[in-house]
Design an enzyme around this catalytic site. Structure first.
Site, short mmCIF file in Angstrom:
data_model
loop_
_atom_site.label_atom_id
_atom_site.label_comp_id
_atom_site.label_asym_id
_atom_site.label_seq_id
_atom_site.Cartn_x
_atom_site.Cartn_y
_atom_site.Cartn_z
CG HIS A 68 -1.92 -1.07 1.24
ND1 HIS A 68 -2.84 -1.22 2.24
CD2 HIS A 68 -2.19 -2.08 0.36
CE1 HIS A 68 -3.61 -2.25 2.00
NE2 HIS A 68 -3.23 -2.80 0.86
CD GLU A 70 -1.95 4.42 3.24
OE1 GLU A 70 -3.06 4.97 3.27
OE2 GLU A 70 -1.72 3.39 2.56
CB CYS A 98 -5.69 -0.97 5.83
SG CYS A 98 -4.00 -1.49 5.45
CB CYS A 101 -1.19 1.22 6.30
SG CYS A 101 -0.99 0.59 4.61
#
Length: 172
Positions: A68, A70, A98, A101
């Site tokens: 992701h 992040e 999420c 992350c």
């Protein structure tokens, strides 16, 4: 040897960003998200900002389902900055981090996260799309179960439509 990881208050050079800084950095993260979508990646983006609330240190778009925006940015930041310095930094991201992350942010010792729209709103956009099986768990919940006082700011309903826009067609 004493652990250098911050557990309570923000770093000595850290002050809260102004509403103008928040808006500017969230919009930059959204531009990164749009660029990621142009390359066929999920439309998420983030930027890491220095303790002065002005200097953008890094930016990252989504790569794939396990890289992701992040978590990818945070792993790179850990190789470039000390945990003490990162505690004074702020990660701006288009959608709430999420669980993966949020955990990465926690372990990297980033002291503040600002997000535009919630994970719940993302779930509304993606539905049960197998490209993004959203875990509807707020990042605040993750941080509440840790020992660090990670500051969380968001969502920003007045800006939400800007973050939602790149997702409207993407998840169909």
């Amino acid at each position: 040897m004493e652990d250098a990881v911050q557990t309570k208050s923000p770093g000595p050079n850290s002050t809260d960003p102004t509403s103008d800084q928040i808006t500017r950095h969230l919009r930059r993260a959204n531009e990164v998200a749009k660029r990621a979508a142009q390359f066929g990646h999920h439309p998420f983006g983030c930027v890491l900002v220095a303790p002065n609330n002005e200097t953008v240190l890094m930016e990252q778009g989504n790569v794939d389902t396990v890289n992701h925006a992040e978590s990818t940015l945070i792993r790179t930041a850990c190789t470039n900055f000390s945990s003490e310095y990162l505690w004074g930094c702020t990660l701006y991201t288009t959608f709430e981090p999420c669980v993966m992350c949020a955990g990465t942010l926690y372990w990297a010792n980033i002291g503040h996260v600002v997000f535009g729209a919630t994970e719940k709103r993302l779930l509304e956009l993606t539905g049960s799309n197998n490209k993004n099986p959203t875990l509807d768990i707020p990042c605040r919940y993750v941080f509440e179960h840790g020992q660090k006082d990670v500051k969380v700011s968001g969502p920003f309903p007045e800006l939400e439509e800007e973050f939602v826009e790149p997702h409207k067609e993407f998840w169909k």
